[in-house]
Scaffold this active site. Sequence first.
Site, PDB file in Angstrom:
ATOM      1  N   ASP A  19      12.394 -37.890  49.244  1.00 42.74           N
ATOM      2  CA  ASP A  19      12.653 -38.772  48.105  1.00 42.74           C
ATOM      3  C   ASP A  19      13.997 -39.484  48.226  1.00 42.74           C
ATOM      4  O   ASP A  19      14.132 -40.650  47.856  1.00 42.74           O
ATOM      5  CB  ASP A  19      12.619 -37.964  46.803  1.00 42.74           C
ATOM      6  CG  ASP A  19      11.191 -37.623  46.376  1.00 42.74           C
ATOM      7  OD1 ASP A  19      10.246 -38.047  47.068  1.00 42.74           O
ATOM      8  OD2 ASP A  19      11.037 -36.923  45.368  1.00 42.74           O
ATOM      9  N   GLY A  20      15.019 -38.792  48.754  1.00 45.50           N
ATOM     10  CA  GLY A  20      16.326 -39.412  48.894  1.00 45.50           C
ATOM     11  C   GLY A  20      16.306 -40.602  49.844  1.00 45.50           C
ATOM     12  O   GLY A  20      16.938 -41.627  49.592  1.00 45.50           O
TER      13      GLY A  20
ATOM     14  N   ARG B 115      33.564 -28.519  33.135  1.00 39.80           N
ATOM     15  CA  ARG B 115      34.091 -28.732  31.784  1.00 39.80           C
ATOM     16  C   ARG B 115      32.991 -29.273  30.879  1.00 39.80           C
ATOM     17  O   ARG B 115      32.114 -30.039  31.301  1.00 39.80           O
ATOM     18  CB  ARG B 115      35.250 -29.723  31.821  1.00 39.80           C
ATOM     19  CG  ARG B 115      36.421 -29.300  32.690  1.00 39.80           C
ATOM     20  CD  ARG B 115      37.241 -28.221  32.052  1.00 39.80           C
ATOM     21  NE  ARG B 115      37.913 -28.673  30.831  1.00 39.80           N
ATOM     22  CZ  ARG B 115      38.660 -27.895  30.064  1.00 39.80           C
ATOM     23  NH1 ARG B 115      38.806 -26.619  30.367  1.00 39.80           N
ATOM     24  NH2 ARG B 115      39.244 -28.385  28.998  1.00 39.80           N
TER      25      ARG B 115
ATOM     26  N   SER C 203      15.731 -33.924  35.496  1.00 37.81           N
ATOM     27  CA  SER C 203      15.382 -33.800  34.079  1.00 37.81           C
ATOM     28  C   SER C 203      14.451 -32.616  33.831  1.00 37.81           C
ATOM     29  O   SER C 203      14.647 -31.835  32.892  1.00 37.81           O
ATOM     30  CB  SER C 203      14.737 -35.104  33.583  1.00 37.81           C
ATOM     31  OG  SER C 203      14.290 -34.974  32.249  1.00 37.81           O
ATOM     32  N   LEU C 204      13.447 -32.468  34.664  1.00 41.67           N
ATOM     33  CA  LEU C 204      12.488 -31.367  34.497  1.00 41.67           C
ATOM     34  C   LEU C 204      13.174 -30.020  34.669  1.00 41.67           C
ATOM     35  O   LEU C 204      12.925 -29.081  33.896  1.00 41.67           O
ATOM     36  CB  LEU C 204      11.347 -31.517  35.503  1.00 41.67           C
ATOM     37  CG  LEU C 204      10.251 -30.437  35.440  1.00 41.67           C
ATOM     38  CD1 LEU C 204       9.523 -30.476  34.105  1.00 41.67           C
ATOM     39  CD2 LEU C 204       9.270 -30.599  36.595  1.00 41.67           C
ATOM     40  N   SER C 205      14.050 -29.909  35.664  1.00 42.62           N
ATOM     41  CA  SER C 205      14.744 -28.640  35.896  1.00 42.62           C
ATOM     42  C   SER C 205      15.698 -28.294  34.761  1.00 42.62           C
ATOM     43  O   SER C 205      16.107 -27.144  34.624  1.00 42.62           O
ATOM     44  CB  SER C 205      15.501 -28.691  37.227  1.00 42.62           C
ATOM     45  OG  SER C 205      16.579 -29.591  37.171  1.00 42.62           O
TER      46      SER C 205
END
Length: 287
Positions: free
Chosen positions: A70-71, A152, A185-187
């Site tokens: 994908d990258g 942070r 997002s899913l993770s």
Amino acid sequence: MQVKSFAIWANAEKKQVPALVQSTLKWATENNLKVHLADRLKSINIDEDVLYFSTQNPPEVDFLLCLGGDGTLISGVRIFSNPSVPVLGVHLGGLGFLAQITPEVLIEKLDSLNNGQFEIQDRLVLSAEISGENELFYAINDFVVQNETSFRVTSLSLFIDNQHVSDYKSDGIIISTPTGSTAYSLSSGGPIVQPDVFSIIITPIAPHSLTSRPLVLPSDVEVEFRFSEESEENLKLIVDGQNIINFNKNSTVKLSQAKHHLKFITFKDYNYYETLKNKMVWGKRGS
């Protein structure tokens, strides 16, 4: 689309790439198609006649063939995004969703493409603007807003179409496309959104409140993040996990649907839900 030329973008470190490039070039010669090869692939022993291109000067072609994970596909699409060139991805990575075909069927699918037996699927692209900057940034999977120091807490306020929605204290926040809904997002607890359902997904990362839940928004809204005195002085915008733009808390970050779409070459036998079941073991109980 009558195919006359195409470009090959690949991860040269993948061991399958040289053989795939060579077989693709042979196929192109047999079909009288012009091929442009990324100059990062000059180390491959090439018998066929090809033209090389740099990332600063991408050629005008009918489609882009990406070989890798994908990258690799995301970096290739970014080079050929103005104007958007249809992309065909060959999956050589581990867990990946963007590249839809495997090396075993590459030549078969190239034949289908050359014979007009394919479809173009438009997918949403997000754009982001940081106040005071003169540049737009584009994401295929997602943007992430975080502190420059990642451990942070990030304090920010979310506005949608200039209306205040919520204040967040979290490790950061993900703004995802449907294409990227199965990635970071899913993770982080976000929903799976079918790629052709144009929408914007907002997912907080490890929020410090049980009531901070992901949001799925219409694709035509403007999302804005503002920062207060509680915020850390220095923050960062991460684009598709590949590029980082630093800014300070006096800035605002606005995101919206980009004017251009990502164009995926797909075939009738592709099944998105089969991909979910195979790659995510979706719908199966643990052993």
